[in-house]
Design a protein around this motif. Structure first.
Motif, PDB file in Angstrom:
ATOM      1  N   TRP A   1       0.817  -1.227   0.000  1.00  0.00           N
ATOM      2  CA  TRP A   1       0.000   0.000   0.000  1.00  0.00           C
ATOM      3  C   TRP A   1       0.843   1.267   0.000  1.00  0.00           C
ATOM      4  CZ3 TRP A   1      -5.208   0.497  -0.583  1.00  0.00           C
ATOM      5  CH2 TRP A   1      -5.755   1.744  -0.315  1.00  0.00           C
TER       6      TRP A   1
ATOM      7  N   PHE B   1       3.399   1.488  -3.450  1.00  0.00           N
ATOM      8  CA  PHE B   1       2.861   1.547  -4.802  1.00  0.00           C
ATOM      9  C   PHE B   1       1.501   2.232  -4.800  1.00  0.00           C
ATOM     10  CE2 PHE B   1       5.578  -2.246  -4.613  1.00  0.00           C
ATOM     11  CZ  PHE B   1       6.493  -1.922  -5.593  1.00  0.00           C
ATOM     12  N   ASP B   2       0.994   2.476  -5.970  1.00  0.00           N
ATOM     13  CA  ASP B   2      -0.304   3.126  -6.132  1.00  0.00           C
ATOM     14  C   ASP B   2      -1.410   2.084  -6.009  1.00  0.00           C
ATOM     15  OD1 ASP B   2      -2.237   5.050  -6.734  1.00  0.00           O
ATOM     16  OD2 ASP B   2      -2.084   4.646  -8.882  1.00  0.00           O
TER      17      ASP B   2
ATOM     18  N   ARG C   1      -5.020   0.770  -4.763  1.00  0.00           N
ATOM     19  CA  ARG C   1      -6.352   1.325  -4.549  1.00  0.00           C
ATOM     20  C   ARG C   1      -7.193   0.325  -3.749  1.00  0.00           C
ATOM     21  NH1 ARG C   1      -5.163   6.122  -4.905  1.00  0.00           N
ATOM     22  NH2 ARG C   1      -4.495   6.910  -6.893  1.00  0.00           N
TER      23      ARG C   1
ATOM     24  N   ARG D   1      -6.451  -0.451 -14.404  1.00  0.00           N
ATOM     25  CA  ARG D   1      -5.500  -1.188 -13.558  1.00  0.00           C
ATOM     26  C   ARG D   1      -4.904  -2.385 -14.305  1.00  0.00           C
ATOM     27  NH1 ARG D   1      -3.759   1.852  -9.639  1.00  0.00           N
ATOM     28  NH2 ARG D   1      -3.300   0.093  -8.311  1.00  0.00           N
TER      29      ARG D   1
END
Length: 170
Positions: A66, A69-70, A72, A125
């Motif tokens: 989390w 990195f990006d 979600r 994604r």
């Protein structure tokens, strides 16, 4: 699918049919955590002599990454769904199209618009199911714009104008 009436930990632990997770985010820790709330420990890999602690969050790759990195919230959901279901679904975010048929045109325009935005984010994604999501996007876009045209035609109709003018007279 009917939701359980009692959402207490004890009731969820005894739910033999469903798999229940608690997903929570705390500002202090700046990331989400996931806890298994049903008696399905076979889903979670543990050492032979290790017991699964109910109050310790699950180790998930999406949660571990989390901060670096990006990641979600839907990345966490995909991991939870694909871990919990065997075989894993072709599309963890499969659309219930019957739901959209049951609501009014006005509600459907808002709901499909919101769903399209969510699916756009999921599609970007590049998951293993992105092609299915793209097909869902195309189908929902068609429905969305058809409903917008229906509303526009109604607003331009004399029935709508007569109703508005009758309402404004009072």
């Amino acid at each position: 699918m009917e939701l359980p009436r009692d959402l207490s930990d004890r009731a969820l632990e005894n739910d033999a049919l469903g798999i229940n997770f608690l997903i929570a985010g705390y500002p202090r820790y700046k990331c989400p955590y996931v806890w298994l709330r049903t008696d399905h420990q076979q889903l979670i890999a543990t050492a032979e002599n290790q017991a699964l602690e109910k109050d310790i969050p699950l180790r998930l790759e999406s949660v571990d990454c989390w901060r670096q990195f990006d990641i979600r919230p839907w990345d966490v959901l995909v991991e939870v769904i694909c871990t919990a279901l065997s075989p894993q679904p072709e599309n963890p975010f499969a659309i219930d199209y019957e739901y959209f048929d049951k609501i009014t045109t006005e509600e459907r325009v808002v709901s499909t618009g919101a769903m399209l935005e969510f699916l756009r984010r999921v599609y970007l994604r590049h998951y293993f199911f992105s092609d299915i999501v793209l097909a869902d996007i195309k189908r929902l876009q068609h429905q969305h714009f058809r409903d917008i045209n229906t509303l526009r035609e109604f607003q331009q109709s004399t029935v709508f104008r007569d109703a508005v003018s009758a309402h404004t007279q009072y």
